[in-house]
Design a protein around this motif. Sequence first.
Motif, PDB file in Angstrom:
ATOM      1  N   ASN A   1       0.804  -1.211   0.000  1.00  0.00           N
ATOM      2  CA  ASN A   1       0.000   0.000   0.000  1.00  0.00           C
ATOM      3  C   ASN A   1       0.839   1.264   0.000  1.00  0.00           C
ATOM      4  OD1 ASN A   1      -2.622   0.803  -0.168  1.00  0.00           O
ATOM      5  ND2 ASN A   1      -3.205  -0.579   1.497  1.00  0.00           N
ATOM      6  N   GLY A   2       0.470   2.191  -0.864  1.00  0.00           N
ATOM      7  CA  GLY A   2       1.176   3.462  -0.901  1.00  0.00           C
ATOM      8  C   GLY A   2       2.648   3.299  -1.230  1.00  0.00           C
ATOM      9  N   ALA A   3       2.958   2.352  -2.089  1.00  0.00           N
ATOM     10  CA  ALA A   3       4.363   2.119  -2.427  1.00  0.00           C
ATOM     11  C   ALA A   3       4.806   3.064  -3.529  1.00  0.00           C
ATOM     12  CB  ALA A   3       4.544   0.685  -2.878  1.00  0.00           C
ATOM     13  N   ILE A   4       6.086   3.088  -3.763  1.00  0.00           N
ATOM     14  CA  ILE A   4       6.606   3.905  -4.854  1.00  0.00           C
ATOM     15  C   ILE A   4       6.656   3.051  -6.119  1.00  0.00           C
ATOM     16  CG2 ILE A   4       8.703   5.011  -5.717  1.00  0.00           C
ATOM     17  CD1 ILE A   4       9.115   6.083  -2.881  1.00  0.00           C
ATOM     18  N   GLY A   5       6.092   3.564  -7.199  1.00  0.00           N
ATOM     19  CA  GLY A   5       6.156   2.864  -8.487  1.00  0.00           C
ATOM     20  C   GLY A   5       5.207   1.699  -8.631  1.00  0.00           C
ATOM     21  N   SER A   6       4.205   1.603  -7.756  1.00  0.00           N
ATOM     22  CA  SER A   6       3.250   0.503  -7.880  1.00  0.00           C
ATOM     23  C   SER A   6       1.823   1.037  -7.793  1.00  0.00           C
ATOM     24  CB  SER A   6       3.511  -0.512  -6.766  1.00  0.00           C
ATOM     25  OG  SER A   6       2.365  -1.294  -6.566  1.00  0.00           O
ATOM     26  N   VAL A   7       1.023   0.724  -8.793  1.00  0.00           N
ATOM     27  CA  VAL A   7      -0.339   1.258  -8.860  1.00  0.00           C
ATOM     28  C   VAL A   7      -1.304   0.135  -9.215  1.00  0.00           C
ATOM     29  CG1 VAL A   7      -1.859   2.865 -10.100  1.00  0.00           C
ATOM     30  CG2 VAL A   7       0.489   3.515  -9.615  1.00  0.00           C
TER      31      VAL A   7
ATOM     32  N   ALA B   1       2.492   5.132 -12.062  1.00  0.00           N
ATOM     33  CA  ALA B   1       3.574   4.288 -11.553  1.00  0.00           C
ATOM     34  C   ALA B   1       4.935   4.841 -11.988  1.00  0.00           C
ATOM     35  CB  ALA B   1       3.392   2.857 -12.043  1.00  0.00           C
ATOM     36  N   ALA B   2       5.020   5.240 -13.270  1.00  0.00           N
ATOM     37  CA  ALA B   2       6.295   5.758 -13.779  1.00  0.00           C
ATOM     38  C   ALA B   2       6.656   7.075 -13.096  1.00  0.00           C
ATOM     39  CB  ALA B   2       6.212   5.937 -15.294  1.00  0.00           C
TER      40      ALA B   2
ATOM     41  N   PHE C   1       9.857   7.932 -10.755  1.00  0.00           N
ATOM     42  CA  PHE C   1      10.789   8.984 -11.162  1.00  0.00           C
ATOM     43  C   PHE C   1      10.923  10.073 -10.095  1.00  0.00           C
ATOM     44  CE2 PHE C   1      11.602  13.012 -13.459  1.00  0.00           C
ATOM     45  CZ  PHE C   1      12.863  12.701 -13.959  1.00  0.00           C
ATOM     46  N   LYS C   2       9.786  10.458  -9.516  1.00  0.00           N
ATOM     47  CA  LYS C   2       9.795  11.556  -8.541  1.00  0.00           C
ATOM     48  C   LYS C   2      10.021  11.057  -7.110  1.00  0.00           C
ATOM     49  CE  LYS C   2       8.253  15.068 -11.213  1.00  0.00           C
ATOM     50  NZ  LYS C   2       9.015  16.277 -11.477  1.00  0.00           N
ATOM     51  N   ASP C   3      10.107   9.729  -6.955  1.00  0.00           N
ATOM     52  CA  ASP C   3      10.238   9.154  -5.622  1.00  0.00           C
ATOM     53  C   ASP C   3       9.108   9.582  -4.699  1.00  0.00           C
ATOM     54  OD1 ASP C   3      11.998   7.212  -4.979  1.00  0.00           O
ATOM     55  OD2 ASP C   3      13.745   8.531  -5.039  1.00  0.00           O
ATOM     56  N   LEU C   4       7.921   9.615  -5.220  1.00  0.00           N
ATOM     57  CA  LEU C   4       6.745   9.982  -4.419  1.00  0.00           C
ATOM     58  C   LEU C   4       5.847   8.758  -4.293  1.00  0.00           C
ATOM     59  CD1 LEU C   4       5.832  13.442  -5.966  1.00  0.00           C
ATOM     60  CD2 LEU C   4       6.957  12.998  -3.773  1.00  0.00           C
ATOM     61  N   LYS C   5       5.220   8.632  -3.126  1.00  0.00           N
ATOM     62  CA  LYS C   5       4.330   7.493  -2.927  1.00  0.00           C
ATOM     63  C   LYS C   5       3.008   7.699  -3.652  1.00  0.00           C
ATOM     64  CE  LYS C   5       5.830   5.556   1.414  1.00  0.00           C
ATOM     65  NZ  LYS C   5       5.385   4.936   2.640  1.00  0.00           N
ATOM     66  N   VAL C   6       2.362   6.591  -3.990  1.00  0.00           N
ATOM     67  CA  VAL C   6       1.016   6.642  -4.557  1.00  0.00           C
ATOM     68  C   VAL C   6       0.047   6.657  -3.378  1.00  0.00           C
ATOM     69  CG1 VAL C   6      -0.644   5.406  -5.995  1.00  0.00           C
ATOM     70  CG2 VAL C   6       1.777   5.376  -6.584  1.00  0.00           C
ATOM     71  N   LEU C   7      -1.027   7.419  -3.515  1.00  0.00           N
ATOM     72  CA  LEU C   7      -2.051   7.474  -2.475  1.00  0.00           C
ATOM     73  C   LEU C   7      -2.446   6.055  -2.054  1.00  0.00           C
ATOM     74  CD1 LEU C   7      -3.293  10.224  -1.630  1.00  0.00           C
ATOM     75  CD2 LEU C   7      -5.300   9.610  -2.993  1.00  0.00           C
ATOM     76  N   PRO C   8      -2.477   5.759  -0.762  1.00  0.00           N
ATOM     77  CA  PRO C   8      -2.816   4.395  -0.362  1.00  0.00           C
ATOM     78  C   PRO C   8      -4.247   4.029  -0.767  1.00  0.00           C
ATOM     79  CG  PRO C   8      -2.171   5.731   1.537  1.00  0.00           C
ATOM     80  CD  PRO C   8      -2.211   6.639   0.365  1.00  0.00           C
ATOM     81  N   LYS C   9      -4.473   2.745  -1.019  1.00  0.00           N
ATOM     82  CA  LYS C   9      -5.806   2.209  -1.340  1.00  0.00           C
ATOM     83  C   LYS C   9      -6.450   2.914  -2.532  1.00  0.00           C
ATOM     84  CE  LYS C   9      -6.503  -0.675   2.248  1.00  0.00           C
ATOM     85  NZ  LYS C   9      -6.640  -2.065   1.912  1.00  0.00           N
ATOM     86  N   LEU C  10      -5.614   3.211  -3.544  1.00  0.00           N
ATOM     87  CA  LEU C  10      -6.107   3.929  -4.724  1.00  0.00           C
ATOM     88  C   LEU C  10      -6.143   3.002  -5.936  1.00  0.00           C
ATOM     89  CD1 LEU C  10      -6.519   6.975  -6.023  1.00  0.00           C
ATOM     90  CD2 LEU C  10      -4.265   6.470  -6.937  1.00  0.00           C
ATOM     91  N   VAL C  11      -7.187   3.171  -6.758  1.00  0.00           N
ATOM     92  CA  VAL C  11      -7.244   2.499  -8.056  1.00  0.00           C
ATOM     93  C   VAL C  11      -7.293   3.583  -9.129  1.00  0.00           C
ATOM     94  CG1 VAL C  11      -8.642   1.038  -9.572  1.00  0.00           C
ATOM     95  CG2 VAL C  11      -8.375   0.420  -7.176  1.00  0.00           C
ATOM     96  N   ALA C  12      -6.413   3.470 -10.134  1.00  0.00           N
ATOM     97  CA  ALA C  12      -6.353   4.484 -11.192  1.00  0.00           C
ATOM     98  C   ALA C  12      -6.984   3.947 -12.464  1.00  0.00           C
ATOM     99  CB  ALA C  12      -4.899   4.867 -11.453  1.00  0.00           C
TER     100      ALA C  12
END
Length: 466
Positions: free
Chosen positions: A289-295, A376-377, A381-392
């Motif tokens: 959850n909320g990992a970097i580069g994983s969506v 994800a990309a 690249f920006k080293d920012l986490k993806v919002l947790p529990k998100l579907v894009a």
Amino acid sequence: MAKLKTKSVFVCQQCGKESFKWLGRCPACQEWNSLVETAVSVSARDSSSWLYTKDNIPKELAGLKAEKCPRLVFSMIELNRVLGGGLVLGSVVLIGGDPGIGKSTLLLQVSAAVADSGARVIYVSGEESSQQLGLRAERLGLSGHGLYILTETNIEVILGRLNEMSPSLVAIDSIQTIYLEELSNAPGSIGQIRECTVRLMRWAKQANIPVFITGHVTKEGAIAGPKVLEHIVDVVLYIEGETFSSYRILRSAKNRFGSTNEVGVFEMTAQGLIEVTNPSEVFVTSHPNGAIGSVVVSTFEGSRSLLVEIQALTSLASFGPPRRIATGVDFSRLLLIAAVLTRRAGVNLSNQDVITNVIGGLKISEPAADLGIALAAASSFKDLKVLPKLVAIGEIGLSGELRSVPNLDRRIAEAARLGFKSCLVPRSSYKLSPQSKNMEIIKAGTVYEALRKGLVKPLKESDLKI
Ligand SMILES: Nc1ncnc2c1ncn2[C@@H]1O[C@H](COP(=O)(O)OP(=O)(O)OP(=O)(O)O)[C@@H](O)[C@H]1O
Ligand SMILES: [Mg+2]
Ligand SMILES: [Zn+2]
């Protein structure tokens, strides 16, 4: 006396195109070096059709509509789904896939299941001995009652046995090992494959008995003699999967009796292929959850929505031009997304290698996964986490806009079912808002806006100190 010349033609091993002289490249399918000299077969002429019978007269279509095609329904729901609701009697189904992917396993399991229900099934093996099959059956825990193994490769002998035993289902493993004696070319050559398949097809139609055929895949990923075979048979199924993943995806490439969009998901275990009835759960369970580069994205396959995890990694191209590696996603979509991120969203990937991967071995061709790939990309690249529990969910256009996707409601419903908390969706598509209670709908008009809303700064330890 002049010696009689044996007549021969050159046949393309990819598409079956015939030529009287050798050519370096097939004029029909543009394949290089695919023409092979073949002796002309006498019987090729009578292979024209299995539909002709002596008492063939024109029938009015109105009367034919009412005739329903009866189907053999399997205990494996995922297999029924891909076949379009079961196997139509008298149809010929080709199962293709890489070596060792599980074609024989699937076929043996299906045959045994049908035989268990009291029907007689014949399994023709041209590759494995009866002992080998016995061992496999034991490992898979199959009783084998009513399942008859025939180790034979001569098509005429096979058809003779089939006529004697009149089974309810026939399995041929594999078509490349079966041959017709009259033809001089080797088993597995295009002439043999075509002729044997046509004979099986004719037998299946006349006897009104379904036939499964397995076929090898060439290193380019197509069934050997693909065009020829695909034209003849009624249904073409492919088993896909990654070498190191135990998941197998059954996908139909052609179906005369149903949709070609459906996929079936299986897991390869020591007990054989086990159907995965809840694929989304499997594909996203290990999603950090909320990992970097994983969506997580929501794709639509046939009549259902599947959640899958897409991962991306960007890294500075150390030498040469930057590379893009697309595993499980469409390569040209990845190029488009990388270009749009660079030009329209302030994520400069022009000197970056971009590697993407879809967890579980599924191949996604839908543009609805674009936003997930972009997120994800950018996250990597920006080293920012993806919002947790998100579907894009969303397609990306060339000017960086997010475009609407079909079946949005059902994609969102699937995300809610699996406990996701928010969905990032194109603003344009979201007119109706069924605001499900536990689901936050985040709308974005452009990729740039989506990145701003979907990516979060990871908390530093210092942020937590009071
Ligand atoms: N003891 C075992 N436990 C678990 N999995 C096994 C075991 N033995 C074999 N397998 C799996 O079964 C696979 C072989 O499947 P199968 O023979 O059905 O493939 P295939 O597609 O028919 O291959 P081919 O093209 O060579 O005929 C192996 O790759 C392996 O993954
Ligand atoms: Mg096999
Ligand atoms: Zn060709």
